[in-house]
Enzyme design. Structure first.
Site, PDB file in Angstrom:
ATOM      1  N   TYR A   1      -4.706  -1.362   5.212  1.00  0.00           N
ATOM      2  CA  TYR A   1      -5.052  -1.130   3.806  1.00  0.00           C
ATOM      3  C   TYR A   1      -6.523  -1.449   3.556  1.00  0.00           C
ATOM      4  CZ  TYR A   1      -4.622  -1.590  -1.314  1.00  0.00           C
ATOM      5  OH  TYR A   1      -4.772  -1.457  -2.677  1.00  0.00           O
TER       6      TYR A   1
ATOM      7  N   HIS B   1      10.916   1.200   4.007  1.00  0.00           N
ATOM      8  CA  HIS B   1      10.446  -0.166   4.217  1.00  0.00           C
ATOM      9  C   HIS B   1      11.152  -0.779   5.435  1.00  0.00           C
ATOM     10  CE1 HIS B   1       8.028  -0.267   0.681  1.00  0.00           C
ATOM     11  NE2 HIS B   1       9.006  -0.374  -0.185  1.00  0.00           N
TER      12      HIS B   1
ATOM     13  N   GLY C   1       0.807  -1.221   0.000  1.00  0.00           N
ATOM     14  CA  GLY C   1       0.000   0.000   0.000  1.00  0.00           C
ATOM     15  C   GLY C   1       0.834   1.261   0.000  1.00  0.00           C
ATOM     16  N   THR C   2       2.119   1.142  -0.317  1.00  0.00           N
ATOM     17  CA  THR C   2       3.062   2.254  -0.249  1.00  0.00           C
ATOM     18  C   THR C   2       2.660   3.423  -1.145  1.00  0.00           C
ATOM     19  OG1 THR C   2       4.802   0.600   0.060  1.00  0.00           O
ATOM     20  CG2 THR C   2       5.503   2.861  -0.382  1.00  0.00           C
TER      21      THR C   2
ATOM     22  N   LYS D   1      -3.832  -3.709  -9.598  1.00  0.00           N
ATOM     23  CA  LYS D   1      -5.255  -3.746  -9.252  1.00  0.00           C
ATOM     24  C   LYS D   1      -5.573  -3.026  -7.955  1.00  0.00           C
ATOM     25  CE  LYS D   1      -6.556  -8.078 -11.550  1.00  0.00           C
ATOM     26  NZ  LYS D   1      -7.141  -9.428 -11.337  1.00  0.00           N
TER      27      LYS D   1
ATOM     28  N   ARG E   1      -1.039  -4.360   5.037  1.00  0.00           N
ATOM     29  CA  ARG E   1      -1.933  -5.041   4.095  1.00  0.00           C
ATOM     30  C   ARG E   1      -1.877  -6.547   4.344  1.00  0.00           C
ATOM     31  NH1 ARG E   1      -1.384  -4.703  -2.560  1.00  0.00           N
ATOM     32  NH2 ARG E   1      -3.503  -5.394  -3.064  1.00  0.00           N
TER      33      ARG E   1
END
Length: 335
Positions: free
Chosen positions: A234, A143, A79-80, A301, A168
């Site tokens: 997320y 990260h 979800g970055t 997506k 997520r």
């Protein structure tokens, strides 16, 4: 897949930018290989490629955030891109609302160029990058585990900066990561490679892994320091975007006013930062980010539950069982 196969490798996966001191350190660390055959080294419980480890060490030694700085943290493909877009739009909304003649940066630049990575960009090219050229209230991304990040932030002489973490579901994170790898390395990967990557993922042997330890570090951090560490899911942003974006703004000390809410400011930000909008922008379809990765690699997506189209029931069960064991007793639960 053999490491000798000709692939496009980003700089963070290489081993050509490490000091002799770090090289000596690496020689003493536990080692393994990723699913493509490239060496990973375990430093303080986390797996890194050599160049990434060097950059992490440089962040820890030299990065000193200011009290107005914001650090966005996430797992790769967790979800970055969406988090960067949302936070940038929320923090800078007044500037662009008051100057409508200025094209919003999210319409002309990739989110990763607006919110630079600490260890993948800034400290990957220099031990002491010139951060003075950035605004006084800067948004960074990482990260890194919270424990690793704290080795830099706790040395700062200013007040603690704000840290926002997006989490997520690991099955969707894995599938998104698989597609990212295929696009990043510009090569076809077969089912055997998929299964090798899945096995490494479940063993925790992946860049910044084990991923459950990554999530736990920020989960615990958010419980211990609610004022400065925000843990977001997320899936909850997908399910209740208005509530979660307002929660985000409150945490960052720039809450939406009643007038803004009535005028649709929150909805405008959500529309601006939507996957549909960002992925259809020319800069994100054909551009290249500063770190040399094609912009379109960061957009796919973004769906919840897409893992069902890729993982067998046995694979899904294996991840669920690993997560259940590793998170047991923490209070962090995935439905």
């Amino acid at each position: 897949m053999e490491a000798s196969q000709e692939l496009h490798l980003p700089n963070y996966m290489k081993d050509d930018n490490i000091s002799q001191e770090t090289n000596n350190l690496i020689s003493s660390l536990p080692a393994d290989k990723d699913f493509m055959g490239y060496s990973l080294y375990n430093y303080k419980g986390c797996w890194y490629y050599p160049n990434t480890l060097q950059a992490v060490l440089d962040v820890q030694d030299n990065f000193r955030p200011q009290k107005n700085d914001i650090i966005l943290a996430s797992l790769p493909k967790g979800g970055t891109t969406w988090l960067k877009s949302l936070v940038f739009a929320v923090v800078h909304r007044e500037k662009y609302r008051e100057n409508p003649q200025i094209i919003h940066p999210l319409l002309s630049q990739n989110p990763h160029d607006l919110v630079p990575f600490l260890e993948i960009e800034l400290y990957a090219s220099s031990q002491t990058p010139d951060l003075a050229k950035f605004p006084s209230s800067m948004i960074f991304s990482t990260h890194m585990h919270l424990n690793a990040l704290h080795e830099a932030t706790t040395k700062s002489s200013s007040s603690p900066c704000k840290i926002v973490y997006v989490c997520r579901g690991l099955k969707d994170t894995f599938v998104s990561g698989w597609h990212y790898k295929k696009m990043l390395h510009r090569t076809k990967m077969d089912q055997a490679s998929f299964e090798l990557m899945f096995d490494a993922y479940c063993r925790g042997v992946t860049l910044y892994g084990p991923y459950w330890e990554h999530m736990l570090s920020y989960w615990k951090g958010s419980l211990e320091d609610k004022e400065n560490v925000l843990f977001m899911r997320y899936e909850e942003i997908i399910e209740e975007p208005l509530i979660q974006v307002k929660r985000l703004a409150e945490f960052l000390n720039c809450p939406f006013t009643e007038e803004e809410e009535e005028s649709g400011s929150v909805e405008e930000i959500l529309n601006l930062c939507s996957l549909r909008n960002l992925s259809n922008l020319e800069i994100n379809k054909k551009g290249t980010t500063r770190i040399g990765i094609d912009s379109n690699v960061f957009f796919r997506k973004g769906e919840v539950g897409d893992w069902k189209n890729h993982l067998t029931p046995q694979m899904a069960k294996r991840i669920d069982e690993v997560v259940e064991v590793k998170l047991r007793g923490s209070g962090l639960i995935f439905p």
